[in-house]
Design a protein around this motif. Structure first.
Motif, short mmCIF file in Angstrom:
data_model
loop_
_atom_site.label_atom_id
_atom_site.label_comp_id
_atom_site.label_asym_id
_atom_site.label_seq_id
_atom_site.Cartn_x
_atom_site.Cartn_y
_atom_site.Cartn_z
N TYR A 167 -2.75 2.73 -9.91
CA TYR A 167 -4.03 2.68 -10.64
C TYR A 167 -4.34 4.10 -11.14
CZ TYR A 167 -4.17 -1.74 -8.19
OH TYR A 167 -3.84 -2.99 -7.71
N PRO A 168 -3.67 4.53 -12.21
CA PRO A 168 -3.72 5.94 -12.61
C PRO A 168 -5.11 6.42 -13.02
CG PRO A 168 -2.59 4.61 -14.27
CD PRO A 168 -2.76 3.74 -13.07
N TRP A 169 -5.99 5.50 -13.44
CA TRP A 169 -7.35 5.92 -13.80
C TRP A 169 -8.13 6.36 -12.57
CZ3 TRP A 169 -5.29 1.06 -14.52
CH2 TRP A 169 -5.72 0.05 -13.65
N ILE A 170 -7.69 5.95 -11.38
CA ILE A 170 -8.31 6.42 -10.14
C ILE A 170 -7.80 7.81 -9.78
CG2 ILE A 170 -8.45 6.03 -7.64
CD1 ILE A 170 -8.55 3.06 -8.15
N HIS A 210 -7.30 8.31 -0.12
CA HIS A 210 -8.49 8.30 -0.98
C HIS A 210 -8.36 7.25 -2.08
CE1 HIS A 210 -11.72 9.60 -3.64
NE2 HIS A 210 -10.82 9.67 -4.60
N SER A 211 -7.22 7.24 -2.77
CA SER A 211 -7.06 6.29 -3.87
C SER A 211 -7.04 4.86 -3.36
CB SER A 211 -5.80 6.60 -4.69
OG SER A 211 -4.64 6.47 -3.90
N LEU A 219 3.90 8.58 -8.93
CA LEU A 219 3.79 8.34 -7.49
C LEU A 219 3.61 6.86 -7.18
CD1 LEU A 219 1.62 11.36 -6.29
CD2 LEU A 219 4.11 11.15 -6.44
N ASP A 220 3.82 6.01 -8.18
CA ASP A 220 3.78 4.56 -7.97
C ASP A 220 5.20 4.07 -7.74
OD1 ASP A 220 3.39 1.85 -7.89
OD2 ASP A 220 3.04 1.64 -10.04
N ASP A 250 0.83 -1.21 0.00
CA ASP A 250 0.00 0.00 0.00
C ASP A 250 0.86 1.25 0.00
OD1 ASP A 250 -2.29 -1.49 -0.03
OD2 ASP A 250 -2.89 -1.07 2.04
N ARG A 251 1.94 1.23 0.73
CA ARG A 251 2.82 2.40 0.79
C ARG A 251 3.41 2.72 -0.58
NH1 ARG A 251 5.34 5.32 4.83
NH2 ARG A 251 7.26 6.37 4.20
#
Length: 285
Positions: free
Chosen positions: A266-269, A186-187, A238-239, A178-179
């Motif tokens: 998940y860039p679409w989010i 939010h994402s 940021l991934d 997750d980090r």
């Protein structure tokens, strides 16, 4: 919209879950989810509106998601097996060529398929690809240190499997992932809301078997040089599970690189408008 749902035989008696959507006469895209052992559900939820006008094939890779569970035999869970399944899938659908759109771990079978069969590969679109697993293991190790409040500037073991064993000895794997994956709470919450709503609970056998097969020692980077298909790499800056390593894939294959500022795994989010523009550009060539 046309949709056909089926279980199809691929190899060695293995079946995979398939959703064949969109106009039959349209250019075909096969979507490869990450994991290993995940499901195409989240990708269809996230990408479907961007892929209107294409024939899109979503499927759950062997042993994962809604595909039938398989015994814990490492030989059933190899990159070769996943690539062989793609050949069987294309033959079953009667497609001469298709575009491979892959996310995360799905980039490795997509690239390997394209390396072996450039004539049937229209193009590759890789979203936040994972190809260098020792590098990813180091990222997870650093994340585990940060979660424990330990100085990250330490000498790291070279072996990816050992790194993960040490990282996850005191930190839950989900917390470390997750980090890396999510730029904001939010994402993460939006992703988890989608995942929980899917009711898709696949076995974790594929992940365990790939670990036994040495996945975390696999650096696919040298093989990328042999890929000749037109390739686009879309990566959220940021991934931390993919960026900046994904730039190497674009450089080696001589492909297009689209950096999505402010986006995670998940860039679409995180950045739907920027992602839509980048994806449409990648698919149109």
């Amino acid at each position: 919209m046309r949709e056909e749902i089926d279980l199809i035989a691929v190899d060695d008696g293995v079946e995979v879950y398939l959703e064949d959507t969109g106009p039959l006469e349209a250019p075909a895209i096969v979507v490869l989810h990450g994991g290993p052992g995940s499901s195409s559900y989240i990708l269809r939820e996230g990408l479907e509106e961007y892929l209107e006008g294409f024939r899109v094939i979503y499927f759950d890779q062997r042993g994962g998601g809604r595909s039938p569970a398989l015994p814990e035999e490492p030989g059933l869970f190899t990159i070769d097996a996943l690539v062989s399944d793609l050949f069987h899938l294309r033959d079953h659908l009667g497609l001469n060529t298709w575009t491979l759109l892959a996310h995360g771990f799905g980039a490795v079978p997509a690239l390997e398929y394209a390396r072996r069969s450039p004539a049937t590969t229209e193009r590759l679109v890789l979203i936040n690809p994972w190809t260098n697993f020792p590098w990813l293991a180091r990222q997870l190790y650093r994340a585990s240190l940060a979660l424990r409040g330990v100085d990250e500037d330490v000498e790291l073991p070279e072996d990816g499997t050992r790194l993960l064993q040490e990282a996850f000895a005191t930190v839950e794997p989900k917390a470390a992932f997750d980090r890396l994956l999510f730029p904001s709470q939010h994402s993460r919450m939006e992703y988890e809301w989608l995942a929980e709503g899917s009711t898709v609970v696949g076995a974790d056998t594929p992940g365990r078997m790939f670990v036994l097969n040495g996945l975390w020692r696999l650096d696919y980077t040298p093989y990328v040089l042999e890929v000749r298909s037109a390739t686009s790499v879309l990566v959220g800056t940021l991934d931390a599970s993919s960026y900046p390593e994904a730039q190497t894939v674009a450089d080696l294959v001589g492909g297009r690189l689209e950096l999505l500022e402010g986006a995670g795994h998940y860039p679409w989010i995180d950045q739907p408008y920027a992602f839509e523009e980048a994806l449409q550009s990648a698919l149109s060539g």
